[in-house]
Scaffold this active site. Structure first.
Site, mmCIF file in Angstrom:
data_model
loop_
_atom_site.group_PDB
_atom_site.id
_atom_site.type_symbol
_atom_site.label_atom_id
_atom_site.label_comp_id
_atom_site.label_asym_id
_atom_site.label_seq_id
_atom_site.Cartn_x
_atom_site.Cartn_y
_atom_site.Cartn_z
ATOM 1 N N GLU A 99 0.834 -1.202 0.000
ATOM 2 C CA GLU A 99 0.000 0.000 0.000
ATOM 3 C C GLU A 99 0.866 1.249 0.000
ATOM 4 O OE1 GLU A 99 -2.411 1.735 -0.454
ATOM 5 O OE2 GLU A 99 -4.244 1.168 0.569
ATOM 6 N N ASP A 100 0.284 2.363 -0.405
ATOM 7 C CA ASP A 100 1.020 3.627 -0.362
ATOM 8 C C ASP A 100 1.046 4.208 1.052
ATOM 9 O OD1 ASP A 100 -1.718 4.207 -0.426
ATOM 10 O OD2 ASP A 100 -1.575 5.760 -1.952
ATOM 11 N N ASP A 118 -3.850 5.400 6.723
ATOM 12 C CA ASP A 118 -4.333 6.642 7.330
ATOM 13 C C ASP A 118 -5.336 6.272 8.432
ATOM 14 O OD1 ASP A 118 -5.059 9.312 7.738
ATOM 15 O OD2 ASP A 118 -6.302 9.414 5.951
ATOM 16 N N PHE A 152 -1.657 15.861 4.772
ATOM 17 C CA PHE A 152 -1.972 15.232 3.496
ATOM 18 C C PHE A 152 -0.753 15.360 2.594
ATOM 19 C CE2 PHE A 152 -3.843 14.296 -0.547
ATOM 20 C CZ PHE A 152 -4.767 13.316 -0.223
ATOM 21 N N ARG A 209 1.210 12.221 -8.657
ATOM 22 C CA ARG A 209 1.709 10.857 -8.445
ATOM 23 C C ARG A 209 3.144 10.685 -8.944
ATOM 24 N NH1 ARG A 209 -2.633 7.467 -6.946
ATOM 25 N NH2 ARG A 209 -4.620 7.928 -7.943
HETATM 26 P P1 IMP Z 1 -7.360 4.810 4.966
HETATM 27 O O1 IMP Z 1 -8.447 3.872 4.565
HETATM 28 O O2 IMP Z 1 -7.897 6.030 5.639
HETATM 29 O O3 IMP Z 1 -6.259 4.157 5.760
HETATM 30 O O4 IMP Z 1 -6.757 5.428 3.662
HETATM 31 C C1 IMP Z 1 -6.050 4.728 2.744
HETATM 32 C C2 IMP Z 1 -6.038 5.448 1.408
HETATM 33 O O5 IMP Z 1 -6.345 6.843 1.522
HETATM 34 C C3 IMP Z 1 -4.660 5.396 0.814
HETATM 35 O O6 IMP Z 1 -4.474 4.228 0.058
HETATM 36 C C4 IMP Z 1 -4.604 6.656 -0.014
HETATM 37 O O7 IMP Z 1 -5.105 6.412 -1.311
HETATM 38 C C5 IMP Z 1 -5.519 7.621 0.693
HETATM 39 N N1 IMP Z 1 -4.764 8.574 1.532
HETATM 40 C C6 IMP Z 1 -4.732 8.650 2.875
HETATM 41 N N2 IMP Z 1 -3.925 9.641 3.294
HETATM 42 C C7 IMP Z 1 -3.424 10.194 2.172
HETATM 43 C C8 IMP Z 1 -2.485 11.277 1.934
HETATM 44 O O8 IMP Z 1 -1.945 11.934 2.843
HETATM 45 N N3 IMP Z 1 -2.211 11.545 0.626
HETATM 46 C C9 IMP Z 1 -2.756 10.867 -0.413
HETATM 47 N N4 IMP Z 1 -3.617 9.849 -0.238
HETATM 48 C C10 IMP Z 1 -3.952 9.525 1.045
HETATM 49 MG MG MG Z 2 -5.483 7.862 -3.316
#
Ligand code: IMP
Ligand code: MG
Length: 184
Positions: free
Chosen positions: A107-108, A111, A160, A173
């Site tokens: 994963e990237d 959050d 962010f 990206r």
């Molecule tokens: P989560 O479900 O809140 O853990 O979010 C996961 C997804 O939210 C990641 O795979 C990203 O695509 C997006 N995301 C969360 N934080 C960021 C950020 O700071 N920048 C860009 N994308 C984010």
């Molecule tokens: Mg995204």
């Protein structure tokens, strides 16, 4: 090209949070760790599109030939703008069968933890031999649900960020570093 402008101004690129050199160094370390952990085993490395694409490409090449690496991708959507919706849609499913396999999700960023808790739960139902997560970035202060990735590149504060695969509304990206999105 004309710059798009919204009322109040559009978010733009702020300071660099993780440099290209720091990224390269850390990805190499993670690759070495994964190589040690999965040596002489077969590993299904699954990139979560699209955000993981850049990290995935580098991480794959940092895993040594002593691991029998197979590659697949999934695509899920959980985000609109900069606010998590908590809604996950599977846009593209695995082509490989994960049953009985050692699976590593790439994963990237983690959050809120909602995406990965939901995705790992879905995949566990398909009976992999093991399932772990490698994330480039981790925002541990932002969890809405507990989730601890086994491999994490960098823990970052609640900001962010964009670049190295991460986007803001599909932009940025391609940056070879991770930068903060600055809101006017
Ligand atoms: P989560 O479900 O809140 O853990 O979010 C996961 C997804 O939210 C990641 O795979 C990203 O695509 C997006 N995301 C969360 N934080 C960021 C950020 O700071 N920048 C860009 N994308 C984010
Ligand atoms: Mg995204």
């Amino acid at each position: 090209m004309a710059t798009r402008q919204r009322a109040g101004g559009e978010p733009g690129l702020g300071e660099t949070l993780v440099s290209e050199q720091e990224l390269q160094q850390r990805v190499a370390e993670l690759g070495a760790e994964i190589t040690r952990d999965y040596a002489d085993r077969r590993l299904l490395v699954v990139g979560v599109l699209k955000g993981s694409a850049v990290f995935m490409a580098d991480l794959m090449r940092a895993i040594g030939p002593e691991v029998d690496v197979h590659v697949d991708f999934v695509a899920v959507s959980s985000y609109a703008g900069t606010a998590s919706t908590g809604t996950i849609r599977v846009l593209l499913d695995l082509r490989e069968n994960p049953e009985g396999r050692d699976v590593l999700l790439v994963e990237d960023i983690v959050d809120t933890g909602l995406t990965l808790s939901s995705l790992t739960e879905t995949l566990r139902a398909r009976k992999p031999r093991s399932l772990e997560v490698a994330t480039l970035l981790d925002k541990p202060d932002c969890r809405k649900i507990p989730f601890v990735p086994k491999y994490a590149g960098f823990k970052i504060p609640n900001e962010f960020v964009v670049g190295f695969g991460l986007d803001y509304e599909e932009r940025y990206r391609q940056l070879p570093y991770v930068g903060v999105l600055r809101t006017p």
